[in-house]
Design a protein around this motif. Structure first.
Motif, PDB file in Angstrom:
ATOM      1  N   GLY A 410       0.796  -1.225   0.000  1.00  0.00           N
ATOM      2  CA  GLY A 410       0.000   0.000   0.000  1.00  0.00           C
ATOM      3  C   GLY A 410       0.821   1.263   0.000  1.00  0.00           C
ATOM      4  O   GLY A 410       0.352   2.321  -0.456  1.00  0.00           O
ATOM      5  N   PHE A 411       2.062   1.209   0.485  1.00  0.00           N
ATOM      6  CA  PHE A 411       2.909   2.399   0.512  1.00  0.00           C
ATOM      7  C   PHE A 411       3.117   2.963  -0.886  1.00  0.00           C
ATOM      8  O   PHE A 411       3.376   4.168  -1.062  1.00  0.00           O
ATOM      9  CB  PHE A 411       4.270   2.063   1.136  1.00  0.00           C
ATOM     10  CG  PHE A 411       5.329   1.668   0.150  1.00  0.00           C
ATOM     11  CD1 PHE A 411       6.291   2.579  -0.253  1.00  0.00           C
ATOM     12  CD2 PHE A 411       5.336   0.398  -0.422  1.00  0.00           C
ATOM     13  CE1 PHE A 411       7.255   2.231  -1.182  1.00  0.00           C
ATOM     14  CE2 PHE A 411       6.293   0.038  -1.335  1.00  0.00           C
ATOM     15  CZ  PHE A 411       7.264   0.954  -1.723  1.00  0.00           C
ATOM     16  N   ALA A 412       3.023   2.095  -1.908  1.00  0.00           N
ATOM     17  CA  ALA A 412       3.323   2.505  -3.276  1.00  0.00           C
ATOM     18  C   ALA A 412       2.321   3.520  -3.818  1.00  0.00           C
ATOM     19  O   ALA A 412       2.544   4.118  -4.875  1.00  0.00           O
ATOM     20  CB  ALA A 412       3.381   1.278  -4.190  1.00  0.00           C
ATOM     21  N   ASN A 413       1.220   3.745  -3.086  1.00  0.00           N
ATOM     22  CA  ASN A 413       0.288   4.801  -3.483  1.00  0.00           C
ATOM     23  C   ASN A 413       0.859   6.192  -3.220  1.00  0.00           C
ATOM     24  O   ASN A 413       0.305   7.183  -3.700  1.00  0.00           O
ATOM     25  CB  ASN A 413      -1.037   4.651  -2.725  1.00  0.00           C
ATOM     26  CG  ASN A 413      -1.781   3.392  -3.120  1.00  0.00           C
ATOM     27  OD1 ASN A 413      -1.813   3.032  -4.298  1.00  0.00           O
ATOM     28  ND2 ASN A 413      -2.363   2.710  -2.150  1.00  0.00           N
ATOM     29  N   SER A 414       1.948   6.261  -2.454  1.00  0.00           N
ATOM     30  CA  SER A 414       2.553   7.545  -2.087  1.00  0.00           C
ATOM     31  C   SER A 414       3.839   7.762  -2.875  1.00  0.00           C
ATOM     32  O   SER A 414       4.815   7.030  -2.697  1.00  0.00           O
ATOM     33  CB  SER A 414       2.848   7.568  -0.583  1.00  0.00           C
ATOM     34  OG  SER A 414       3.708   8.635  -0.253  1.00  0.00           O
ATOM     35  N   GLU A 415       3.847   8.789  -3.713  1.00  0.00           N
ATOM     36  CA  GLU A 415       5.037   9.102  -4.499  1.00  0.00           C
ATOM     37  C   GLU A 415       6.204   9.508  -3.604  1.00  0.00           C
ATOM     38  O   GLU A 415       7.358   9.098  -3.836  1.00  0.00           O
ATOM     39  CB  GLU A 415       4.712  10.230  -5.486  1.00  0.00           C
ATOM     40  CG  GLU A 415       5.775  10.465  -6.545  1.00  0.00           C
ATOM     41  CD  GLU A 415       5.766   9.439  -7.659  1.00  0.00           C
ATOM     42  OE1 GLU A 415       6.760   9.384  -8.405  1.00  0.00           O
ATOM     43  OE2 GLU A 415       4.780   8.680  -7.764  1.00  0.00           O
ATOM     44  N   VAL A 416       5.934  10.280  -2.565  1.00  0.00           N
ATOM     45  CA  VAL A 416       7.012  10.722  -1.685  1.00  0.00           C
ATOM     46  C   VAL A 416       7.612   9.538  -0.924  1.00  0.00           C
ATOM     47  O   VAL A 416       8.829   9.477  -0.693  1.00  0.00           O
ATOM     48  CB  VAL A 416       6.507  11.822  -0.710  1.00  0.00           C
ATOM     49  CG1 VAL A 416       5.487  11.294   0.269  1.00  0.00           C
ATOM     50  CG2 VAL A 416       7.683  12.451   0.043  1.00  0.00           C
ATOM     51  N   TRP A 417       6.790   8.553  -0.572  1.00  0.00           N
ATOM     52  CA  TRP A 417       7.281   7.376   0.139  1.00  0.00           C
ATOM     53  C   TRP A 417       8.154   6.516  -0.788  1.00  0.00           C
ATOM     54  O   TRP A 417       9.192   5.989  -0.384  1.00  0.00           O
ATOM     55  CB  TRP A 417       6.110   6.561   0.693  1.00  0.00           C
ATOM     56  CG  TRP A 417       6.486   5.603   1.788  1.00  0.00           C
ATOM     57  CD1 TRP A 417       7.702   5.021   1.996  1.00  0.00           C
ATOM     58  CD2 TRP A 417       5.635   5.119   2.836  1.00  0.00           C
ATOM     59  NE1 TRP A 417       7.670   4.187   3.098  1.00  0.00           N
ATOM     60  CE2 TRP A 417       6.415   4.235   3.628  1.00  0.00           C
ATOM     61  CE3 TRP A 417       4.299   5.324   3.169  1.00  0.00           C
ATOM     62  CZ2 TRP A 417       5.880   3.567   4.734  1.00  0.00           C
ATOM     63  CZ3 TRP A 417       3.782   4.665   4.269  1.00  0.00           C
ATOM     64  CH2 TRP A 417       4.561   3.802   5.046  1.00  0.00           C
ATOM     65  N   ARG A 418       7.758   6.380  -2.041  1.00  0.00           N
ATOM     66  CA  ARG A 418       8.552   5.605  -2.997  1.00  0.00           C
ATOM     67  C   ARG A 418       9.966   6.175  -3.108  1.00  0.00           C
ATOM     68  O   ARG A 418      10.955   5.444  -3.043  1.00  0.00           O
ATOM     69  CB  ARG A 418       7.896   5.633  -4.383  1.00  0.00           C
ATOM     70  CG  ARG A 418       6.542   4.967  -4.499  1.00  0.00           C
ATOM     71  CD  ARG A 418       6.056   5.066  -5.925  1.00  0.00           C
ATOM     72  NE  ARG A 418       4.723   4.512  -6.131  1.00  0.00           N
ATOM     73  CZ  ARG A 418       4.244   4.160  -7.312  1.00  0.00           C
ATOM     74  NH1 ARG A 418       4.972   4.305  -8.400  1.00  0.00           N
ATOM     75  NH2 ARG A 418       3.033   3.655  -7.428  1.00  0.00           N
ATOM     76  N   GLN A 419      10.043   7.490  -3.284  1.00  0.00           N
ATOM     77  CA  GLN A 419      11.349   8.125  -3.440  1.00  0.00           C
ATOM     78  C   GLN A 419      12.147   8.056  -2.138  1.00  0.00           C
ATOM     79  O   GLN A 419      13.361   7.816  -2.147  1.00  0.00           O
ATOM     80  CB  GLN A 419      11.189   9.578  -3.883  1.00  0.00           C
ATOM     81  CG  GLN A 419      12.506  10.299  -4.147  1.00  0.00           C
ATOM     82  CD  GLN A 419      13.315   9.638  -5.251  1.00  0.00           C
ATOM     83  OE1 GLN A 419      12.811   9.392  -6.342  1.00  0.00           O
ATOM     84  NE2 GLN A 419      14.581   9.347  -4.988  1.00  0.00           N
ATOM     85  N   MET A 420      11.466   8.238  -1.008  1.00  0.00           N
ATOM     86  CA  MET A 420      12.154   8.200   0.278  1.00  0.00           C
ATOM     87  C   MET A 420      12.774   6.824   0.523  1.00  0.00           C
ATOM     88  O   MET A 420      13.886   6.720   1.054  1.00  0.00           O
ATOM     89  CB  MET A 420      11.181   8.543   1.418  1.00  0.00           C
ATOM     90  CG  MET A 420      11.860   8.649   2.786  1.00  0.00           C
ATOM     91  SD  MET A 420      10.659   8.850   4.131  1.00  0.00           S
ATOM     92  CE  MET A 420      10.019  10.489   3.769  1.00  0.00           C
ATOM     93  N   LEU A 421      12.091   5.753   0.126  1.00  0.00           N
ATOM     94  CA  LEU A 421      12.638   4.415   0.314  1.00  0.00           C
ATOM     95  C   LEU A 421      13.945   4.249  -0.455  1.00  0.00           C
ATOM     96  O   LEU A 421      14.932   3.724   0.081  1.00  0.00           O
ATOM     97  CB  LEU A 421      11.618   3.358  -0.124  1.00  0.00           C
ATOM     98  CG  LEU A 421      12.036   1.901   0.080  1.00  0.00           C
ATOM     99  CD1 LEU A 421      12.226   1.594   1.564  1.00  0.00           C
ATOM    100  CD2 LEU A 421      11.005   0.958  -0.538  1.00  0.00           C
ATOM    101  N   ALA A 422      13.970   4.728  -1.691  1.00  0.00           N
ATOM    102  CA  ALA A 422      15.210   4.660  -2.484  1.00  0.00           C
ATOM    103  C   ALA A 422      16.325   5.470  -1.828  1.00  0.00           C
ATOM    104  O   ALA A 422      17.486   5.050  -1.805  1.00  0.00           O
ATOM    105  CB  ALA A 422      14.942   5.151  -3.903  1.00  0.00           C
ATOM    106  N   ASP A 423      15.965   6.627  -1.281  1.00  0.00           N
ATOM    107  CA  ASP A 423      16.973   7.498  -0.660  1.00  0.00           C
ATOM    108  C   ASP A 423      17.533   6.896   0.630  1.00  0.00           C
ATOM    109  O   ASP A 423      18.740   6.930   0.876  1.00  0.00           O
ATOM    110  CB  ASP A 423      16.362   8.875  -0.362  1.00  0.00           C
ATOM    111  CG  ASP A 423      15.927   9.606  -1.620  1.00  0.00           C
ATOM    112  OD1 ASP A 423      16.393   9.243  -2.715  1.00  0.00           O
ATOM    113  OD2 ASP A 423      15.100  10.535  -1.504  1.00  0.00           O
ATOM    114  N   VAL A 424      16.665   6.366   1.474  1.00  0.00           N
ATOM    115  CA  VAL A 424      17.112   5.801   2.746  1.00  0.00           C
ATOM    116  C   VAL A 424      17.953   4.549   2.509  1.00  0.00           C
ATOM    117  O   VAL A 424      18.971   4.337   3.170  1.00  0.00           O
ATOM    118  CB  VAL A 424      15.906   5.488   3.661  1.00  0.00           C
ATOM    119  CG1 VAL A 424      16.346   4.719   4.904  1.00  0.00           C
ATOM    120  CG2 VAL A 424      15.206   6.781   4.079  1.00  0.00           C
TER     121      VAL A 424
END
Length: 506
Positions: A410-424
């Motif tokens: 469900g997190f994939a509905n959030s664009e900011v969360w997708r990018q944050m995962l790659a960054d972290v």
């Protein structure tokens, strides 16, 4: 057109996805049910309600198929693991389903974990000593409900119970067996030390079969309830975590699969068992020379839901007529990486990997008068991702640095969360368009079972398009500074978790 049905039997709902013979999604169906909880840590399901839900969604999927012009080739299963049901001598339930989320065995698990026997059990079974596992649930039942244990003739999980109700056979797949904490992960046999400790005999447990094994010959009542031919093959499949890896094509050790739904998980598939000397990760058999190594996390989207409910300005949601989650994501995007020096440990529901501590509790660290609710919202999302990064690092330590991450949930509905995962993570993250990876993994096992494909690697051609996110170097630099502090604070707080948990319980 011929059809396949993938079924995902979950903690609070069961889903069925109808596919054509090329694994294209045609339609999906879902039915929910209650998870019974109380303050003791109980988390139970009604087994027969769950069976009825499975039959209902299969019936709906079969009715959506045009079986006058085609054939239902198979039904295959993904299911939650680490459940336990005590059965009498007629295979009737003496208990409800004790799910993975049931933590009443935490004192037993804590005691066993500190002993040499606990370390030996982990090394031989690959299952961390934690109240989630059927092993510790059985030990707790021996102490708390010896009368029930004395009356029990068989010990089932939800999949073996389901197949018993459908076919009258008492079996489950090797991946589910491997998650019990009682199967030797190297030999594939029941572990003698685990059997001796629990007092369970092998004949009281389901027969262990390959995940591609078929059952044919539905009991008349079951065939009638689902309105499908009695000779339809039912394939056992595997547990949901393993099939989520399979369903996104993550079947090589250079691709890590991450799922972030209500909870979260980090997993990688290997061709041999890998046991973590630090006991941070699990190692479970999947099928046919494949194992999955990784860690499940209690705290994922449910923690973000808590933050949205308590930190988003309700008047702004009402005045601007926007969705609370949409507003939360906009607010988070407006705050720089690091949330102005605020860290959040997301252990609102205890924690499995990497702590394996049911008493763990959440906390903000670094909070000052300068911080706002916007900072706190961002810190919550970052904390969830940093916790995932801790498990991700442990997996990389054991198996090797991954080339990429494939993430679903469900997190994939959030664009900011997708990018944050790659960054972290400081690693490229691919998000598949396919939405039910567990069901796709299940029907891939069915396709192998039916001889439609040669092996499980065929799934890589079925996954479809993905969207990729690459780490932002500026954000990466920030998170590389904060991650060591996150882990340091986690270590400092850990000794106090049991104390605060006991105070809260009182």
């Amino acid at each position: 057109m011929d059809y396949l049905i993938g079924v995902d039997v979950g903690t609070t709902s069961t889903k069925a996805v109808l596919y054509d013979q090329q694994a294209n999604v045609l339609q999906d169906f879902k039915q929910g049910y209650s998870l019974y909880r109380d303050a003791s840590g109980m988390a139970e399901q009604n087994p027969d309600t769950l069976v009825e839900a499975v039959q209902s969604v299969i019936k709906q999927a079969a009715q959506a198929a045009n079986l006058d012009q085609g054939k239902l080739l198979a039904v295959s299963f993904s299911s939650a693991n680490q459940s336990l049901i005590l059965l009498d001598d007629k295979h009737q339930p003496l208990t409800r389903v004790l799910t993975w989320a049931d933590t009443r065995a935490r004192a037993v698990a804590d005691q066993l974990k500190r002993t040499p026997a606990g370390k030996q059990l982990y090394a031989s079974t690959g299952t961390p000593i934690h109240p989630m596992s059927p092993l510790t649930k059985l030990l707790w039942l021996k102490q708390a409900h010896p009368d029930l244990m004395a009356r029990a003739s068989y010990f089932a999980d939800i999949k073996s119970y389901l197949f018993y109700k459908l076919f009258g056979v008492f079996r489950f797949d090797v991946s589910i067996a491997s998650c019990t904490g009682m199967l030797n992960v190297t030999t594939g046999d029941w572990d003698e030390r685990a059997l001796a400790l629990t007092g369970v005999q092998p004949e009281q447990l389901p027969e262990v079969v390959s995940g591609t094994t078929q059952e044919i010959g539905l009991l008349p009542d079951a065939a009638s309830a689902m309105s499908i031919p009695a000779q339809t093959p039912f394939v056992y499949g595997a547990f949901d975590g393993a099939l989520s890896n399979l369903g996104v094509g993550a079947i090589e050790k250079d691709t890590v699969a991450i799922t972030i739904g209500t909870s979260a998980a980090v997993r990688v598939v290997t061709d041999h068992p890998v046991i973590d000397p630090k006991q941070r990760l699990f190692c479970y058999a999947v099928d046919n020379g494949l194992w999955v190594v990784g860690g499940p996390l209690n705290n994922g989207g449910d923690v973000f839901q808590w933050a949205v409910e308590h930190l988003v300005d309700a008047s702004a949601v009402q005045n601007e007529q926007v969705d609370a989650y949409e507003l939360a994501n906009d607010v988070i995007a407006s705050v720089p990486a690091g949330a102005h020096g605020l860290l959040f440990h997301p252990f609102l529901g205890g924690e499995r990997a990497p702590l394996w501590d049911a008493n763990a509790r959440g906390s903000f660290f670094g909070l000052s008068q300068l911080h706002t609710r916007a900072d706190m919202l961002r810190a919550v999302m970052e904390g969830i991702n940093m916790n995932i990064a801790t498990v991700f690092t442990a997996v990389a330590d054991l198996v090797g640095e991954p080339r990429t991450v494939t993430a679903t949930g469900g997190f994939a509905n959030s664009e900011v969360w997708r990018q944050m995962l790659a960054d972290v993570l400081n690693c490229p993250v691919n998000i598949p368009n396919s939405f039910e990876s567990g069901c796709l993994g299940a029907i891939t096992m069915a396709m192998v079972s039916l001889g439609m494909v040669d092996d499980l690697s065929a799934v890589t051609k079925l996954v479809g398009e993905v969207k990729s996110y690459h780490p932002d170097l500026t954000s990466v630099a920030t998170y590389q500074k904060y991650l060591p502090v996150f882990r340091q604070v986690e270590g400092l707080l850990s000794p106090a978790y049991s104390t605060i948990a006991n105070l809260q319980e009182d």
